[in-house]
Design a protein around this motif. Sequence first.
Motif, PDB file in Angstrom:
ATOM      1  N   TYR A 106      41.043  44.259  35.959  1.00 37.89           N
ATOM      2  CA  TYR A 106      41.177  44.692  37.352  1.00 37.89           C
ATOM      3  C   TYR A 106      41.746  43.600  38.266  1.00 37.89           C
ATOM      4  CZ  TYR A 106      38.213  48.424  35.669  1.00 37.89           C
ATOM      5  OH  TYR A 106      37.705  49.471  34.958  1.00 37.89           O
ATOM      6  N   GLU A 157      44.841  42.666  38.883  1.00 35.47           N
ATOM      7  CA  GLU A 157      46.021  43.066  39.654  1.00 35.47           C
ATOM      8  C   GLU A 157      45.634  43.950  40.843  1.00 35.47           C
ATOM      9  OE1 GLU A 157      50.481  44.755  38.703  1.00 35.47           O
ATOM     10  OE2 GLU A 157      49.076  44.333  37.089  1.00 35.47           O
ATOM     11  N   GLU A 158      44.750  44.899  40.611  1.00 34.08           N
ATOM     12  CA  GLU A 158      44.323  45.792  41.690  1.00 34.08           C
ATOM     13  C   GLU A 158      43.558  45.027  42.775  1.00 34.08           C
ATOM     14  OE1 GLU A 158      43.927  46.460  38.482  1.00 34.08           O
ATOM     15  OE2 GLU A 158      44.582  48.501  38.067  1.00 34.08           O
ATOM     16  N   PRO A 175      45.406  44.355  47.493  1.00 32.46           N
ATOM     17  CA  PRO A 175      44.724  45.500  48.100  1.00 32.46           C
ATOM     18  C   PRO A 175      45.648  46.363  48.963  1.00 32.46           C
ATOM     19  CG  PRO A 175      44.073  43.482  49.194  1.00 32.46           C
ATOM     20  CD  PRO A 175      44.902  43.091  48.008  1.00 32.46           C
ATOM     21  N   TYR A 220      47.282  48.828  46.187  1.00 35.58           N
ATOM     22  CA  TYR A 220      46.402  49.741  45.461  1.00 35.58           C
ATOM     23  C   TYR A 220      45.292  50.337  46.318  1.00 35.58           C
ATOM     24  CZ  TYR A 220      48.825  47.774  41.511  1.00 35.58           C
ATOM     25  OH  TYR A 220      49.806  47.394  40.644  1.00 35.58           O
ATOM     26  N   GLU A 271      41.686  51.061  45.026  1.00 36.07           N
ATOM     27  CA  GLU A 271      41.483  52.024  43.927  1.00 36.07           C
ATOM     28  C   GLU A 271      42.007  51.423  42.629  1.00 36.07           C
ATOM     29  OE1 GLU A 271      40.054  55.090  44.178  1.00 36.07           O
ATOM     30  OE2 GLU A 271      39.656  54.663  46.290  1.00 36.07           O
ATOM     31  N   PHE A 272      41.281  51.638  41.544  1.00 38.14           N
ATOM     32  CA  PHE A 272      41.730  51.177  40.242  1.00 38.14           C
ATOM     33  C   PHE A 272      42.631  52.226  39.607  1.00 38.14           C
ATOM     34  CE2 PHE A 272      37.527  49.005  40.608  1.00 38.14           C
ATOM     35  CZ  PHE A 272      38.050  47.745  40.822  1.00 38.14           C
ATOM     36  N   ARG A 273      43.564  51.764  38.791  1.00 42.07           N
ATOM     37  CA  ARG A 273      44.474  52.685  38.107  1.00 42.07           C
ATOM     38  C   ARG A 273      43.719  53.427  37.005  1.00 42.07           C
ATOM     39  NH1 ARG A 273      49.460  48.569  37.344  1.00 42.07           N
ATOM     40  NH2 ARG A 273      47.773  47.109  37.184  1.00 42.07           N
ATOM     41  N   GLU A 309      55.989  51.310  38.271  1.00 40.67           N
ATOM     42  CA  GLU A 309      55.888  50.967  39.694  1.00 40.67           C
ATOM     43  C   GLU A 309      57.253  50.661  40.300  1.00 40.67           C
ATOM     44  OE1 GLU A 309      53.079  47.814  39.945  1.00 40.67           O
ATOM     45  OE2 GLU A 309      51.379  49.141  39.569  1.00 40.67           O
ATOM     46  N   LYS A 313      54.433  40.512  44.340  1.00 42.54           N
ATOM     47  CA  LYS A 313      53.939  41.411  43.297  1.00 42.54           C
ATOM     48  C   LYS A 313      54.860  41.381  42.082  1.00 42.54           C
ATOM     49  CE  LYS A 313      51.771  45.064  41.542  1.00 42.54           C
ATOM     50  NZ  LYS A 313      52.237  45.126  40.183  1.00 42.54           N
TER      51      LYS A 313
END
Length: 103
Positions: free
Chosen positions: A26, A28-29, A33, A36, A39-41, A58, A71
């Motif tokens: 988690y 990257e998420e 912020p 994403y 929210e997690f993928r 993406e 990113k």
Amino acid sequence: MWSEDKFLQIAPGENKVPESLLFDTYAEELSFPAIYLGEFRVFREEANVTPFMMATSELRRSDRRGVLPNKLLYTAMKIMRLRVCSALKIGFKHIVKEVESIW
């Protein structure tokens, strides 16, 4: 009653092995912020998704939040580190077999 041992944590990661950002699922998420939105993928269970597949998905979307320079650099470095890690594992596997055959 309040107990310092139970409720006071000055260093919550004390006596624990640190987890690399490369292998944190988690990271990257949590690092982005604004992209994403906390929210997690979520993927289908039968899908075998790689970091490269996530990055290309993406990049191709019409929502351009995932194409921010920081990113893109984060994702490129993550993919490069994963490839180096897998190459090192393969290389060390062959070295161990050669050393065992000598002894």
